[in-house]
Design an enzyme around this catalytic site. Structure first.
Site, short mmCIF file in Angstrom:
data_model
loop_
_atom_site.label_atom_id
_atom_site.label_comp_id
_atom_site.label_asym_id
_atom_site.label_seq_id
_atom_site.Cartn_x
_atom_site.Cartn_y
_atom_site.Cartn_z
N ASP A 235 0.67 -1.43 0.01
CA ASP A 235 0.02 0.08 -0.04
C ASP A 235 1.00 1.41 0.05
O ASP A 235 1.97 1.56 0.83
CB ASP A 235 -0.46 0.03 1.54
CG ASP A 235 -2.42 1.01 1.06
OD1 ASP A 235 -1.72 2.08 0.16
OD2 ASP A 235 -2.88 0.95 1.98
N GLY A 261 -2.26 -3.77 -3.45
CA GLY A 261 -1.66 -2.43 -2.38
C GLY A 261 -2.77 -1.95 -1.83
O GLY A 261 -3.34 -2.64 -1.83
N HIS A 262 -3.44 -0.89 -2.59
CA HIS A 262 -4.02 0.07 -1.60
C HIS A 262 -5.46 -0.34 -2.07
O HIS A 262 -6.63 -0.66 -1.14
CB HIS A 262 -4.32 1.07 -1.95
CG HIS A 262 -5.13 2.69 -1.25
ND1 HIS A 262 -4.87 2.30 0.24
CD2 HIS A 262 -5.73 3.42 -1.43
CE1 HIS A 262 -5.47 3.43 0.71
NE2 HIS A 262 -6.33 3.78 0.10
N PHE A 263 -5.45 -1.53 -3.58
CA PHE A 263 -6.93 -1.81 -3.61
C PHE A 263 -6.88 -2.86 -4.27
O PHE A 263 -6.48 -3.16 -4.99
CB PHE A 263 -7.54 -0.31 -4.95
CG PHE A 263 -7.89 0.69 -4.39
CD1 PHE A 263 -9.00 1.09 -3.66
CD2 PHE A 263 -7.10 1.89 -4.81
CE1 PHE A 263 -9.42 2.31 -3.63
CE2 PHE A 263 -7.42 3.65 -4.30
CZ PHE A 263 -8.35 3.68 -3.91
#
Length: 286
Positions: A235, A261-263
């Protein structure tokens, strides 16, 4: 099938997505910057056979009304208030589960404070609650905007196309699996009048979340809400240590470290959906 609706809440027209059958276990989905409820577009049909799901666009993001920041406060308190009024307006209240990602963490924790009897279980997907969970990307905010200084690089770099794209691609092992429709849609919404100012005001207000971390951590220790932690290890905003830290308060929580990662829903959808179904059956289902 997912339905797309609006409702009047807090003086605004609020957009939300709904899937699954009423009467099934409820699951509220709260996402984060720079996305909207669009980030749950694939998870909702994947879980619709088991849950009654709802995802809301916050004021200033997605298809919800974007009030003028000169007359409407873009704070996390205010976002939580609008989400709360939306849930009451459409009678989507507890008991339920809560999926929190990024900005959905501070919004969701405020909702838990308002309605502790509503929430029986929670899914934490890269929604930070610890100082060690903040990557270096936050240094400009911490040392600049939050400290009242202007010597740091401008915060609005977070809203530039290159950064929005990087939020989606950083930490994902195969960028070809991440659709550019994601950042192009977000950039479309960010191009609206007042949208950038609204998001910058929220970044300024993010400091209020850090001030509440100790109280929210204490509540975790006290209530021991059944918890599934899904943490994308790459992330751009939140470190792997942020996911691990939850286990201090919630030693019985299940932590799943995602190669993402983030999504994480963009490339770990099937794994996440399977983890949610299994966790509900083994740890929540009456």
């Amino acid at each position: 099938m997912t339905s797309f609706r609006t409702v009047s809440a807090g003086g605004l027209e609020v957009f939300y997505r709904e899937a699954g059958k009423p009467g099934a276990p409820k699951l509220l989905l709260l996402g984060g910057f720079p996305a909207s409820s669009h980030q749950f577009r694939n998870l909702m049909p994947a879980l619709a056979g088991r849950f009654h799901l709802l995802a809301i666009d916050y004021p200033g993001s997605g298809n919800t009304e974007l009030p003028d920041p000169d007359g409407w406060e873009y704070t996390f308190d205010h976002l939580a208030e609008i989400v709360d009024e939306t849930l009451l307006a459409i009678d989507f209240t507890g008991p339920m589960g809560l999926y929190m990602q990024a900005h959905g963490g501070p919004v969701g924790n405020r909702l838990i404070s308002l309605h502790p009897d509503w929430f029986r279980w929670q899914i934490i997907q890269n929604a930070n609650l610890y100082e060690e969970g903040l990557t270096e990307l936050w240094d400009g905010l911490r040392n600049g905007l939050w400290a009242g200084r202007s010597t740091e690089p401008p915060v609005d770099v977070l809203l530039e196309p290159e950064t929005v794209r990087a939020i989606y691609l950083t930490g994902h092992p195969d960028p070809a699996k991440i659709s550019p429709d994601n950042w192009n849609l977000d950039l479309h919404f960010l191009a609206r009048p007042d949208a950038r100012k609204a998001q910058l005001e929220l970044f300024s207000d993010y400091r209020t979340n850090l001030a509440r971390y100790p109280a929210w951590q204490a509540r975790l220790r006290r209530d021991q809400l059944r918890t599934l932690i899904l943490w994308g290890q790459g992330d751009i905003f939140f470190t792997p240590a942020g996911g691990e830290a939850y286990l201090r308060e919630l030693p019985d929580a299940k932590l799943v470290r995602l190669d993402s990662g983030h999504f994480a829903l963009e490339d770990c959808l099937e794994q996440i959906a399977d983890e949610i179904r299994t966790f509900y059956d083994e740890s929540v289902k009456p």
